[in-house]
Design an enzyme around this catalytic site. Sequence first.
Site, PDB file in Angstrom:
ATOM      1  N   GLY A 215       0.818  -1.204   0.000  1.00 33.86           N
ATOM      2  CA  GLY A 215       0.000   0.000   0.000  1.00 33.86           C
ATOM      3  C   GLY A 215       0.853   1.256   0.000  1.00 33.86           C
ATOM      4  CB  SER A 216       0.124   4.624   1.305  1.00 35.45           C
ATOM      5  OG  SER A 216      -1.031   4.824   0.518  1.00 35.45           O
ATOM      6  CB  THR A 217       4.391   1.442   3.594  1.00 37.33           C
ATOM      7  OG1 THR A 217       4.165   0.193   2.931  1.00 37.33           O
ATOM      8  CG2 THR A 217       3.459   1.561   4.794  1.00 37.33           C
ATOM      9  CE  LYS A 219       0.462   6.585  -1.862  1.00 38.68           C
ATOM     10  NZ  LYS A 219      -0.721   7.185  -1.212  1.00 38.68           N
ATOM     11  CB  SER A 273      -1.508   8.695   2.261  1.00 36.33           C
ATOM     12  OG  SER A 273      -0.984   7.480   1.816  1.00 36.33           O
TER      13      SER A 273
END
Length: 485
Positions: A215-217, A219, A273
Amino acid sequence: MARYIRHACGFCALLLAALLVNATRVQVVQSGEYDGNPANRRATIARYQQPRGDILVGGRPVTGSVDTGEQLRYERTYTDGPLYAPVTGFASQTYGTAFLEHAEDGVLAGTDPMLAPLPLWNDVTRGRTPGGDVVTTLHRRAQEAAYRGLAGRKGAVAAVEPATGRILALVTSPSYDPSELSGNNEAVASAWARLNDDPEKPMLNRAVRQTYPPGSTFKVVTAAAALDAGVVTDLDARTDSPDPYRLPGTTTRLTNEADGCTDASVRDAFEWSCNTVFAKLGVEVGVRDMAATAQAFGFNDDGLRIPFSVSPSTFDTHVDRAQLALSSIGQYNTRATPLQMAMVAAAVADGGRLRPPYLVERTTRRGGETIAGSGARPGRQVMRPATAARLKELMAGVVREGTGTRAAIPGLLVGGKTGTAQHGVGNSGVPYAWFVSWAQAEDAPEPQVAVAVVVEDASADRGEISGGGDAAPIAKEVMRAVLGV
């Protein structure tokens, strides 16, 4: 008469020679065949005739051996078995060994040649060398904080020391007690069947053997690629990022959970996010540079061992632009273990240098004499130091005023990134809650701990699960444990 005596003596000498030849054939030529024969229990009996060496955490053993008085004399015991099971694994008289019990079996069982001061003498006398000990890198309080934080929910925690790669915590939940598998009776067989049939998979080491969409980790990786490639030069400049963002070549529109993502700066998009901004950034960076950055961090590496093997985290290098957009926000085929995401946070914390993680500090003889040092290996630069400095700035902003405020620790500098990863057909599954972070004492020159947490509690309400709400508090307690605050 003398002739007959000579004939008898010659015949006896011939018989003696034949016996010696046969003994040589059995003892030397066919010894391997006999030793490996399943019907030969001598090696098994000898293996369990002495206590096994111990695995140590914080200078204290978390394993032991108990004398049963049976033919297979010593059985393995575990202190706080479920807490340390992802590290120790099990040593079973019926089902063999796993994890450290397997990777360091030669030391623990006393068969490693390094343990014997006079190995040739042992070969002659058939004597057995006492099992040695394995000293781990684990931080006892951090391990306990991680286990307590998960509180039985499905998930995992990995924590490492950025400057060295030492693994400080490795926890998975739900867990099991390896002592249940130690012996060879019916109860052991029953426990084995029950544990393997359990749909919650308590024997699965989720920290190193389970991969999840990050997921957004992820990024953090996308931001590193964009900064290193020069696609982003000013963290505060507004980006040309529509909300929603139409995936290239499709009619699919990507949206955000947060408001205010239209043309948001990289700083704001990271703190809140924004999927649209980072999906577009990934496309602008391109497959080649995105893949190169991901692989520098450790993705697509199937050779990582700590010393037992770690499942490879993956970033698909054969994607179109729409798939690349989703991959860049930790979806599509992107998958990561919690240990891999702890490595990502550690690389940011250590100025862009990634130290390979390791779990064994040293191995020793029974008396404590070191026979082998740590599994530390040289690190590698995975991004420019200037890029790492800007990522530290972005991650600190997430904790200070973004989605990760629940990880803030008074008196410490903390950086983090939340993630809520979709999965299942049509994203129908309950999202996985992620948080990756690092922490640094005010008087320390660099961060001392990096943590990754994933929670996959299928009983949670979809609207309540989030990286900031579920995973960040666990990471906070692990960081506090390591830094003693």
